[in-house]
Design an enzyme around this catalytic site. Structure first.
Site, PDB file in Angstrom:
ATOM      1  N   GLY A 304      -3.671 -21.046  -2.701  1.00 32.02           N
ATOM      2  CA  GLY A 304      -2.705 -21.571  -1.730  1.00 32.02           C
ATOM      3  C   GLY A 304      -2.881 -23.059  -1.494  1.00 32.02           C
ATOM      4  N   ASP A 326      -7.773 -14.693  -5.260  1.00 36.32           N
ATOM      5  CA  ASP A 326      -6.388 -14.779  -4.811  1.00 36.32           C
ATOM      6  C   ASP A 326      -5.615 -13.595  -5.370  1.00 36.32           C
ATOM      7  OD1 ASP A 326      -4.667 -17.477  -3.671  1.00 36.32           O
ATOM      8  OD2 ASP A 326      -3.528 -15.793  -4.461  1.00 36.32           O
ATOM      9  N   ALA A 376      -9.408 -18.430   3.406  1.00 38.25           N
ATOM     10  CA  ALA A 376      -8.102 -19.053   3.604  1.00 38.25           C
ATOM     11  C   ALA A 376      -6.958 -18.107   3.259  1.00 38.25           C
ATOM     12  CB  ALA A 376      -7.997 -20.316   2.741  1.00 38.25           C
ATOM     13  N   LYS A 380       1.267 -16.581   6.532  1.00 39.77           N
ATOM     14  CA  LYS A 380       1.365 -17.642   7.538  1.00 39.77           C
ATOM     15  C   LYS A 380       2.781 -17.938   8.017  1.00 39.77           C
ATOM     16  CE  LYS A 380       1.799 -21.523   4.329  1.00 39.77           C
ATOM     17  NZ  LYS A 380       1.311 -22.862   3.993  1.00 39.77           N
ATOM     18  N   LYS A 422      -1.501 -22.065  16.206  1.00 38.62           N
ATOM     19  CA  LYS A 422      -0.598 -21.005  16.683  1.00 38.62           C
ATOM     20  C   LYS A 422      -1.368 -19.831  17.291  1.00 38.62           C
ATOM     21  CE  LYS A 422       3.084 -22.193  13.437  1.00 38.62           C
ATOM     22  NZ  LYS A 422       2.476 -23.479  13.047  1.00 38.62           N
ATOM     23  N   LEU A 461       1.043 -31.585   5.986  1.00 39.38           N
ATOM     24  CA  LEU A 461       2.193 -32.122   5.276  1.00 39.38           C
ATOM     25  C   LEU A 461       2.219 -31.625   3.835  1.00 39.38           C
ATOM     26  CD1 LEU A 461       2.010 -35.805   6.529  1.00 39.38           C
ATOM     27  CD2 LEU A 461       3.869 -34.210   6.991  1.00 39.38           C
TER      28      LEU A 461
END
Length: 623
Positions: A304, A326, A376, A380, A422, A461
């Site tokens: 990711g 992954d 990770a 999301k 969040k 970003l």
């Protein structure tokens, strides 16, 4: 040798032979011309013995001068880019050759006028330089003719910065084989430069002149050539330039162009991070090296956005072994090939596996025995998780629980979970699921030898599915650009910055902490959308419309980094803070986890799971 190499070698040989022949002719002509000048441009006035001495010495002079030219590398320079360096070489070669000529005059007792060597040197200098620099001029003329033949006008450019980098860029543009750009004017804040010219291009004023100059010269592209400028200065320039509707290009920072020749190939488009107006976040690489170097590192979700950057930075710090886990094979393959290409010495293992598979996780930990785990892997996307809440729980909560249990069982030293802002007072299932993950990490830290920590940060970003790539696609499609609400704000950081801080937070970890990354000042999403449109050379409302679609399910107007109950402690890095863990009944929590697991595995996706989550995460506010 390939045919291409043979062709290149033949072309070089032909050019060298032509230069040698032209130089021989120049030496012969200058031998005659020096006497001609000495005797007031009259051949009849030249005594016969001077002619005899000059012609007798000519073969020696040819050998002497050609050797001097060779020694000064006058046949190895790329003359289409001839500059002051090449001119110095020409002068050096001719001065040495003339000095040799003077020495030979006394050795061989030649009868030539005392002023002859001076006139010979000056005339040969003009001829040798003229031959070589005319090659560059002819290429420029031919390039202009080609552009006229193709019917394409070069793009009119403005260069900001009259320093060394600006000079090099202008040189590159004006000597290019195909003149696709034309520099019309230069902007520089140094008043001492105003009214002067750089390579024939006028320096017309400071940044306050940009808008007027764009109109006056019909500028289509602006190149910011100040690689030493601070981010805040670049932001100020970009803020001015983006209002002109010109395409913006920028030279990278000094650290990226050291040991590289400045040219148009390294120009890049102005990016949205240039508008953040702050210096890149710095990290202490020695601290990172201290605990990563020589360790077996595992990264779940390693394909990711965050996971892959973790792998890139870890690979630079000499791990004993890097294990990428992954579920998505395409992402895993991409990062695998990149690391093999850039770090061939790296001991790399790439595994396709789901964190939701208990047996698979256990087998991987048993076989590879990682020292440090960066977790990770997670779903999301807020709106998607609102529609499929059970899947959010299965992957984020149960997946984390299974990896945590495996880390505890196989004695992992450090376990760093990637969390999100969040998770603070969550209004969506994704944020609530990550808050539960933080609680899992806190609970197991108190029951295990493994140091379990979480790192919480905001938006990055350019990450997969983030707002910036979405806006870019919408702009490329001609709009409209969709913004949920005119007042919505978010914290932003670049992916490399966030990951570097995650790695350093891992160095600070003692167990049980929730590290909070300082994301700087929040940014309005509407401003991001408008800036991206302007940076694309388009006008908001004319070329591209912005449409407000309303807040999506579970979406906040703003995100928080800490809950009211959490304190905030400083670390040695002012960008990394430690939130004080909130106390809760861990035994009750583990029992609720078992009930949640049974529920999501037996029930289809439904709103009922949100009620279960609300019972566990007391700060969860359903919308």
């Amino acid at each position: 040798m390939s045919k291409i190499k043979q062709k290149i070698s033949q072309q070089m040989l032909v050019r060298i032979i032509m230069l040698v022949l032209l130089d021989i002719i120049s030496i012969m002509l200058c031998t005659i011309f020096a006497l001609y000048i000495r005797y007031d441009f009259s051949f009849k006035s030249i005594p016969d013995y001077f002619w005899k001495s000059a012609l007798t010495f000519l073969p020696i002079n040819l050998v002497l001068t050609m050797f001097s030219f060779w020694a000064w590398r006058m046949y190895k320079s790329v003359w289409r880019y001839a500059s002051a360096t090449e001119l110095v070489n020409i002068i050096g070669a001719i001065v040495c050759a003339t000095a040799g000529q003077v020495a030979c005059k006394y050795i061989f007792n030649l009868r030539i006028p005392r002023s002859y060597p001076f006139f010979y040197m000056i005339s040969l200098l003009f001829m040798a330089a003229g031959i070589r620099f005319s090659y560059r001029a002819l290429r420029m003329v031919n390039a202009k003719r080609r552009m006229m033949t193709y019917g394409k006008e070069p793009v009119k450019c403005m260069v900001i910065g009259a320093g060394n980098a600006g000079n090099q860029i202008i040189k590159e543009i004006t000597t290019a084989q195909y003149l696709t750009r034309k520099v019309c004017c230069i902007i520089d804040d140094g008043k001492q430069c105003w009214g002067k010219r750089l390579r024939g291009i006028p320096i017309i004023g400071g940044r306050e002149s940009i808008a007027d100059a764009v109109k006056e010269y019909g500028i289509e592209e602006i190149i910011i050539a100040i690689p030493s400028a601070k981010k805040s200065e670049i932001k100020e320039l970009v803020d001015i330039c983006k209002e002109t509707s010109c395409k913006l290009r920028i030279l990278p920072g000094m650290s990226q162009i050291i040991n590289c020749e400045v040219n148009t190939d390294i120009l890049r488009d102005v990016q949205i991070e240039d508008l953040l107006g702050r210096e890149p976040v710095s990290t202490n690489l020695d601290e990172i090296m201290g605990y990563v170097s020589g360790s077996v590192i595992m990264v779940t979700g390693g394909g990711g956005s965050i996971g892959s950057e973790l792998c890139r930075q870890i690979a630079c710090h000499n791990p004993k072994q890097l294990i990428i886990v992954d579920i998505y094979e395409n992402n895993a393959y991409d990062i695998q090939q990149e690391l093999i290409r850039n770090h061939p010495e790296l001991n790399l293992v790439v595994l396709i596996a789901s964190v939701r598979n208990t047996l698979r996780m256990d087998n991987i930990f048993e076989e590879y025995r990682p020292d440090i785990v960066y977790h990770a892997a997670a779903h999301k996307h807020v709106p998607l998780m609102e529609e499929s809440p059970n899947e959010a729980i299965k992957n984020n909560v149960l997946g984390t629980l299974k990896v945590v249990k495996a880390a505890d069982k196989w004695n992992v030293k450090k376990f760093v979970m990637i969390s999100t802002d969040k998770a603070v007072n969550p209004t969506n299932i994704m944020g609530a699921s990550k808050r539960i993950c933080e609680m899992i990490v806190q609970t197991y830290n108190n029951r295990s030898k493994t140091e379990f920590v979480a790192v919480r940060f905001g938006n990055v970003l350019g990450s997969n599915g983030s707002v910036i790539p979405l806006f870019k696609k919408q702009i490329e499609a001609g709009g409209p650009v969709t913004v949920t609400h005119p007042e919505i704000i978010r914290y932003f950081m670049t992916i490399p910055e966030a990951v570097a801080l995650v790695l350093q937070a891992g160095a600070y970890a003692k167990g049980g902490e929730i590290f909070v990354l300082d994301m700087g000042e929040p940014v309005k999403i509407l401003d991001l959308a408008e800036n991206l449109i302007k940076l694309s050379g388009l006008k908001v409302g004319e070329d591209i419309e912005i449409v407000f679609t309303g807040l999506r399910p579970g979406e906040k107007l703003y995100e928080e980094m800490l809950m009211d109950e959490e304190g905030l402690n400083q670390t040695k890095n002012k960008r990394i803070h430690i939130g004080k863990p909130i106390e809760f009944d861990e035994d009750k929590f583990l029992k609720e986890l078992d009930e949640l697991k049974a529920f999501v595995e037996s029930e289809p996706d439904s709103e009922k799971v949100k009620d279960k989550i609300a019972g566990i995460v007391t700060t969860y506010k359903r919308q």
